[in-house]
Write a protein that holds these residues in place. Structure first.
Motif, short mmCIF file in Angstrom:
data_model
loop_
_atom_site.label_atom_id
_atom_site.label_comp_id
_atom_site.label_asym_id
_atom_site.label_seq_id
_atom_site.Cartn_x
_atom_site.Cartn_y
_atom_site.Cartn_z
N ALA A 68 53.01 26.10 56.12
CA ALA A 68 53.33 26.69 54.83
C ALA A 68 52.40 26.10 53.78
CB ALA A 68 54.78 26.42 54.45
N LEU A 69 51.88 26.97 52.93
CA LEU A 69 51.06 26.49 51.82
C LEU A 69 51.97 25.88 50.76
CD1 LEU A 69 48.65 29.53 51.45
CD2 LEU A 69 48.14 27.29 52.45
N LEU A 70 51.52 24.79 50.17
CA LEU A 70 52.28 24.17 49.10
C LEU A 70 51.97 24.87 47.78
CD1 LEU A 70 51.82 20.41 50.02
CD2 LEU A 70 53.81 21.86 50.44
N PRO A 71 52.97 25.09 46.95
CA PRO A 71 52.76 25.80 45.68
C PRO A 71 52.18 24.89 44.60
CG PRO A 71 55.06 25.25 45.91
CD PRO A 71 54.39 24.80 47.19
N LEU A 72 50.97 24.41 44.83
CA LEU A 72 50.30 23.52 43.89
C LEU A 72 49.56 24.35 42.86
CD1 LEU A 72 48.78 20.94 46.39
CD2 LEU A 72 50.89 20.73 45.07
N ALA A 117 29.51 19.91 17.58
CA ALA A 117 30.54 19.00 17.06
C ALA A 117 31.13 19.48 15.75
CB ALA A 117 29.95 17.60 16.88
N GLY A 118 30.40 20.26 15.00
CA GLY A 118 30.84 20.62 13.66
C GLY A 118 31.64 21.90 13.57
N HIS A 119 31.96 22.53 14.68
CA HIS A 119 32.62 23.83 14.65
C HIS A 119 33.75 23.88 15.66
CE1 HIS A 119 29.32 25.30 12.20
NE2 HIS A 119 28.49 24.75 13.07
N PRO A 120 34.84 24.59 15.35
CA PRO A 120 35.88 24.80 16.36
C PRO A 120 35.32 25.68 17.48
CG PRO A 120 36.41 26.00 14.34
CD PRO A 120 35.16 25.21 14.08
N HIS A 121 35.92 25.62 18.64
CA HIS A 121 35.51 26.49 19.73
C HIS A 121 36.72 26.92 20.53
CE1 HIS A 121 35.29 22.44 21.53
NE2 HIS A 121 35.60 23.03 22.67
N ARG A 122 36.54 27.98 21.29
CA ARG A 122 37.62 28.56 22.09
C ARG A 122 37.45 28.13 23.54
NH1 ARG A 122 40.07 33.20 19.94
NH2 ARG A 122 39.79 34.35 21.89
N LEU A 123 38.55 27.71 24.15
CA LEU A 123 38.55 27.24 25.53
C LEU A 123 39.52 28.10 26.36
CD1 LEU A 123 37.81 25.04 27.68
CD2 LEU A 123 39.89 23.86 26.92
N PRO A 124 39.01 29.07 27.13
CA PRO A 124 39.89 29.82 28.02
C PRO A 124 40.42 28.91 29.15
CG PRO A 124 37.85 31.02 27.59
CD PRO A 124 37.66 29.61 27.08
N VAL A 125 41.72 29.02 29.40
CA VAL A 125 42.38 28.25 30.46
C VAL A 125 43.21 29.22 31.29
CG1 VAL A 125 44.00 26.39 31.00
CG2 VAL A 125 42.51 26.20 29.00
N THR A 126 43.09 29.10 32.61
CA THR A 126 43.86 29.93 33.53
C THR A 126 44.62 29.03 34.49
OG1 THR A 126 42.18 31.66 33.44
CG2 THR A 126 43.72 31.73 35.30
N VAL A 127 45.89 29.36 34.74
CA VAL A 127 46.66 28.66 35.76
C VAL A 127 46.83 29.64 36.93
CG1 VAL A 127 48.92 29.29 34.77
CG2 VAL A 127 48.74 27.31 36.29
N ARG A 128 46.68 29.13 38.15
CA ARG A 128 46.77 29.97 39.34
C ARG A 128 47.35 29.16 40.49
NH1 ARG A 128 42.70 28.36 42.71
NH2 ARG A 128 41.02 27.21 41.72
N GLN A 129 47.68 29.85 41.54
CA GLN A 129 48.08 29.22 42.79
C GLN A 129 46.86 29.16 43.70
OE1 GLN A 129 50.65 27.65 43.69
NE2 GLN A 129 52.52 28.55 42.89
N GLN A 130 46.94 28.35 44.73
CA GLN A 130 45.85 28.32 45.68
C GLN A 130 45.82 29.65 46.44
OE1 GLN A 130 46.36 25.58 48.99
NE2 GLN A 130 48.45 25.20 48.30
N PRO A 131 44.66 30.03 47.01
CA PRO A 131 44.57 31.29 47.75
C PRO A 131 45.64 31.37 48.84
CG PRO A 131 42.40 30.35 47.44
CD PRO A 131 43.40 29.31 46.98
N GLY A 132 46.23 32.57 48.96
CA GLY A 132 47.27 32.78 49.96
C GLY A 132 48.67 32.76 49.39
N LEU A 133 48.82 32.36 48.13
CA LEU A 133 50.12 32.35 47.46
C LEU A 133 50.10 33.32 46.28
CD1 LEU A 133 50.96 28.54 47.42
CD2 LEU A 133 52.01 30.31 48.83
N PRO A 134 51.25 33.90 45.94
CA PRO A 134 51.27 34.82 44.81
C PRO A 134 51.00 34.09 43.49
CG PRO A 134 53.50 34.41 45.60
CD PRO A 134 52.56 33.74 46.57
N ALA A 184 59.24 29.07 38.66
CA ALA A 184 59.74 28.54 39.93
C ALA A 184 59.90 27.02 39.89
CB ALA A 184 58.81 28.93 41.07
N GLY A 185 59.52 26.39 38.77
CA GLY A 185 59.65 24.94 38.65
C GLY A 185 58.42 24.17 39.08
N ASN A 186 57.34 24.86 39.43
CA ASN A 186 56.09 24.19 39.77
C ASN A 186 55.37 23.82 38.49
OD1 ASN A 186 56.48 24.77 42.62
ND2 ASN A 186 55.99 26.88 42.07
N ALA A 187 54.73 22.65 38.49
CA ALA A 187 54.07 22.19 37.27
C ALA A 187 52.82 21.40 37.63
CB ALA A 187 55.02 21.31 36.45
N ILE A 188 51.91 21.36 36.67
CA ILE A 188 50.70 20.56 36.79
C ILE A 188 50.41 19.94 35.43
CG2 ILE A 188 49.21 22.55 36.31
CD1 ILE A 188 47.09 21.24 38.17
#
Length: 147
Positions: free
Chosen positions: A39-43, A60-77, A132-136
Motif C-alpha cells: 500500500a502506498l502511504l498518503p504522504l 530584494a526590493g519587490h514583492p513576488h508571487r510563489l505558486p505552491v501545490t500540494v499533491r499525493q505521490q503518484p498512484g494515490l488520488p 483525510a487528516g494527512n499533513a506536511i
C-alpha cells in the motif's frame, strides 16, 4: 488505522547554494495492508515555483508571487480540501512572517512581501493539511536568493 509521523531532514551547505537545509514532517493515517499486498502511504508532497532567474534569485526590493501545490505521490488520488499556509524568513529561519495566500485547495499563490537585502536569502516554511487528516510541514532554509 493508525496515525504516523515521519521527520527526515537534510543539510548540505558546501555543495548547494540554494535549499541547503530542509526539514519535512509528515502526519498521515494508514491501515496495515493485506498479507502479500503493498500500500502506498498518503504522504503529502509540496511543489514550489518561485519566479527566480537562472541564478536562483529574485529582486530584494519587490514583492513576488510563489505558486505552491500540494499533491499525493503518484498512484494515490489528489488530496481533498487542502489548506496551505506559507511563512517566509529573510534571516535563515530566525524569524518568520506569514505570507498572504490567494486561492484555495491544492494550488495557491503566496505573496512574498519585499524584504531582505541583495545578497540575502528567502527561507520558506509551508504547511498543508487535507480533509483525510494527512499533513506536511516543510521548512527550506535558503530556498532561493535575493539580488
Amino acid at each position: 488505522m493508525s496515525v504516523r509521523r515521519g521527520e527526515p531532514g537534510t543539510e548540505i551547505r558546501d555543495e548547494w547554494l540554494w535549499g541547503s537545509a530542509t526539514e519535512t514532517v509528515w502526519e498521515f493515517r494508514s491501515d496495515r495492508p493485506l498479507p502479500g499486498t503493498r500500500a502506498l502511504l498518503p504522504l503529502l508532497q509540496l511543489d514550489y515555483a518561485p519566479p527566480t532567474d537562472l541564478c536562483g534569485t529574485v529582486s530584494a526590493g519587490h514583492p513576488h508571487r510563489l505558486p505552491v501545490t500540494v499533491r499525493q505521490q503518484p498512484g494515490l488520488p489528489a488530496p481533498r480540501g487542502a489548506r496551505i499556509t506559507v511563512d517566509v524568513s529573510f534571516d535563515e529561519g530566525l524569524s518568520w512572517r506569514a505570507a498572504r495566500i490567494n486561492g484555495t485547495g491544492r494550488e495557491v499563490v503566496a505573496t512574498i512581501a519585499a524584504g531582505g537585502a541583495p545578497g540575502g536569502t528567502v527561507s520558506l516554511r509551508v504547511r498543508a493539511r487535507d480533509t483525510a487528516g494527512n499533513a506536511i510541514e516543510q521548512t527550506v532554509l535558503r530556498a532561493y536568493g535575493l539580488r
